[in-house]
Design a protein around this motif. Structure first.
Motif, PDB file in Angstrom:
ATOM      1  N   ARG A   4      21.014  21.584 -31.205  1.00 48.58           N
ATOM      2  CA  ARG A   4      21.105  20.110 -30.730  1.00 48.58           C
ATOM      3  C   ARG A   4      22.396  19.586 -30.423  1.00 48.58           C
ATOM      4  O   ARG A   4      23.250  20.135 -31.089  1.00 48.58           O
ATOM      5  CB  ARG A   4      20.342  19.331 -31.682  1.00 48.58           C
ATOM      6  CG  ARG A   4      20.444  17.901 -31.791  1.00 48.58           C
ATOM      7  CD  ARG A   4      19.842  17.160 -32.637  1.00 48.58           C
ATOM      8  NE  ARG A   4      18.329  17.798 -32.969  1.00 48.58           N
ATOM      9  CZ  ARG A   4      17.210  17.371 -32.042  1.00 48.58           C
ATOM     10  NH1 ARG A   4      17.526  16.468 -31.134  1.00 48.58           N
ATOM     11  NH2 ARG A   4      15.971  17.627 -32.294  1.00 48.58           N
ATOM     12  N   PRO A  38       6.711  17.540 -27.861  1.00 46.98           N
ATOM     13  CA  PRO A  38       7.907  17.212 -27.030  1.00 46.98           C
ATOM     14  C   PRO A  38       7.719  16.090 -25.963  1.00 46.98           C
ATOM     15  O   PRO A  38       8.414  15.227 -25.906  1.00 46.98           O
ATOM     16  CB  PRO A  38       7.925  18.366 -26.215  1.00 46.98           C
ATOM     17  CG  PRO A  38       7.648  19.290 -27.043  1.00 46.98           C
ATOM     18  CD  PRO A  38       6.134  18.797 -27.854  1.00 46.98           C
ATOM     19  N   GLU A  39       6.304  15.553 -25.424  1.00 43.44           N
ATOM     20  CA  GLU A  39       6.115  14.556 -24.783  1.00 43.44           C
ATOM     21  C   GLU A  39       6.618  13.102 -25.640  1.00 43.44           C
ATOM     22  O   GLU A  39       7.082  12.337 -24.935  1.00 43.44           O
ATOM     23  CB  GLU A  39       4.730  14.400 -24.254  1.00 43.44           C
ATOM     24  CG  GLU A  39       4.543  13.227 -23.264  1.00 43.44           C
ATOM     25  CD  GLU A  39       3.022  13.241 -22.899  1.00 43.44           C
ATOM     26  OE1 GLU A  39       2.806  12.092 -21.982  1.00 43.44           O
ATOM     27  OE2 GLU A  39       2.427  14.234 -23.048  1.00 43.44           O
ATOM     28  N   GLU A  41       8.363  12.752 -28.155  1.00 47.70           N
ATOM     29  CA  GLU A  41       9.510  12.916 -28.615  1.00 47.70           C
ATOM     30  C   GLU A  41      10.469  12.193 -27.532  1.00 47.70           C
ATOM     31  O   GLU A  41      11.099  11.312 -27.851  1.00 47.70           O
ATOM     32  CB  GLU A  41      10.110  14.309 -28.991  1.00 47.70           C
ATOM     33  CG  GLU A  41       9.742  14.629 -30.185  1.00 47.70           C
ATOM     34  CD  GLU A  41      10.067  15.914 -30.781  1.00 47.70           C
ATOM     35  OE1 GLU A  41      10.174  16.417 -31.809  1.00 47.70           O
ATOM     36  OE2 GLU A  41      10.502  16.593 -29.769  1.00 47.70           O
ATOM     37  N   HIS A  42      10.046  12.689 -26.491  1.00 47.86           N
ATOM     38  CA  HIS A  42      10.926  12.220 -25.223  1.00 47.86           C
ATOM     39  C   HIS A  42      10.390  10.619 -24.787  1.00 47.86           C
ATOM     40  O   HIS A  42      11.519   9.850 -24.332  1.00 47.86           O
ATOM     41  CB  HIS A  42      10.450  13.155 -24.008  1.00 47.86           C
ATOM     42  CG  HIS A  42      11.268  12.515 -22.589  1.00 47.86           C
ATOM     43  ND1 HIS A  42      12.488  12.916 -22.403  1.00 47.86           N
ATOM     44  CD2 HIS A  42      10.652  11.832 -21.671  1.00 47.86           C
ATOM     45  CE1 HIS A  42      12.722  12.260 -20.958  1.00 47.86           C
ATOM     46  NE2 HIS A  42      11.620  11.769 -20.586  1.00 47.86           N
ATOM     47  N   THR A  43       9.211  10.405 -25.186  1.00 46.18           N
ATOM     48  CA  THR A  43       9.150   8.857 -24.914  1.00 46.18           C
ATOM     49  C   THR A  43       9.514   8.100 -26.092  1.00 46.18           C
ATOM     50  O   THR A  43       9.866   6.578 -25.455  1.00 46.18           O
ATOM     51  CB  THR A  43       7.250   8.854 -24.992  1.00 46.18           C
ATOM     52  OG1 THR A  43       7.027   9.779 -24.048  1.00 46.18           O
ATOM     53  CG2 THR A  43       6.807   7.540 -24.732  1.00 46.18           C
ATOM     54  N   ALA A  45      12.346   8.183 -27.755  1.00 42.61           N
ATOM     55  CA  ALA A  45      13.903   8.328 -28.017  1.00 42.61           C
ATOM     56  C   ALA A  45      14.373   7.014 -27.259  1.00 42.61           C
ATOM     57  O   ALA A  45      15.455   6.550 -27.921  1.00 42.61           O
ATOM     58  CB  ALA A  45      14.259   9.716 -27.320  1.00 42.61           C
TER      59      ALA A  45
END
Length: 267
Positions: A4, A38-39, A41-43, A45
């Motif tokens: 990260r 992951p979807e 998390e991306h949404t 953030a």
């Protein structure tokens, strides 16, 4: 060693679901489409939300495998809420705890949910692990939930504004039941507006949100309810739209505190 490069945002979305159409689903339920970790998390953030609480959906019954695999992707970052029955073993509960599970969901809205007998049977084992009980319930069931929690030593977490839909009057008995639960240390999730006889921009719930906030004090968290299973997959509400009522009613400063409060509840 972590790859990260950017710090994880500190905010919490305390009510999301993940789905995989390849994971076995119970008959008679909707057929979920792929909505993975992951979807979301991306949404989340861009709103400063880097921690998620993955809530077991009714479609998977007591098979918590999908959530457990998601939690294992980045140990310690997210938390989970399981659905279990009384046959669950201590070893299974301990494994769940090590991966980030912190509570058990009781669903009184769907017919697949656990009931009072399961609560009483599971209570000592949940208390021993510091877990709480998350309730998806209607407003007229709050009094019964308060009865169960009295003397149990378990914290109640009430989904979706404690079921206090837009049609609930100011003198409804549910408000007294909510106060009783607040006195017992309960928390409320500011979530699921569209499940409460309201539609965007959800202003018909503003007075209820304000009253719940006054009743609960600091014991409030927010959840998006992503991926919004009440909507067709191609017509999801904008993610930020279900956060805005919190800001509009509570103001920027208190809304920011709500966004961070998951760090305490799900420690």
């Amino acid at each position: 060693m972590s790859l990260r490069t950017n710090p994880i945002p500190t905010g919490w979305d305390c009510h999301v679901h993940v789905f995989d159409p390849a994971h076995p689903a119970q008959a008679g339920h909707y057929r979920p489409v792929l909505r993975d970790l992951p979807e979301i998390e991306h949404t989340a953030a861009p709103l400063g939300l880097g921690h998620l609480v993955l809530v077991q959906p009714s479609v998977y019954g007591t098979d918590n495998g999908l959530i457990l695999r998601a939690l294992a992707r980045e140990p310690g970052r997210h938390r989970g809420i399981a659905v279990v029955d009384t046959a669950v073993t201590d070893a299974e509960l301990d494994t769940m705890h090590s991966l980030g599970m912190r509570g058990v969901r009781f669903n009184l809205v769907s017919p697949v949910g656990n009931g009072p007998e399961a609560f009483r049977a599971l209570a000592p084992r949940l208390k021993a692990r510091g877990w709480h009980v998350q309730w998806y319930a209607k407003a007229d069931q709050l009094a019964a939930i308060a009865e169960l929690h009295e003397g149990s030593g378990l914290t109640a977490v009430l989904d979706h504004l404690a079921g206090l839909h837009a049609g609930i009057g100011a003198d409804d008995a549910a408000w007294a039941a909510l106060q009783r639960l607040a006195d017992l240390g309960a928390w409320v999730k500011l979530s699921g507006w569209y499940r409460l006889q309201a539609s965007a921009p959800y202003d018909t719930l503003h007075a209820h949100i304000q009253r719940v906030a006054q009743t609960m004090g600091e014991r409030l968290v927010w959840g998006s309810d992503w991926p919004h299973t009440a909507f067709p997959p191609e017509a999801l509400p904008p993610y930020a739209s279900v956060w805005q009522p919190v800001v509009q009613v509570l103001g920027e400063s208190r809304a920011a505190a709500v966004r961070e409060a998951g760090a305490l509840l799900y420690a």
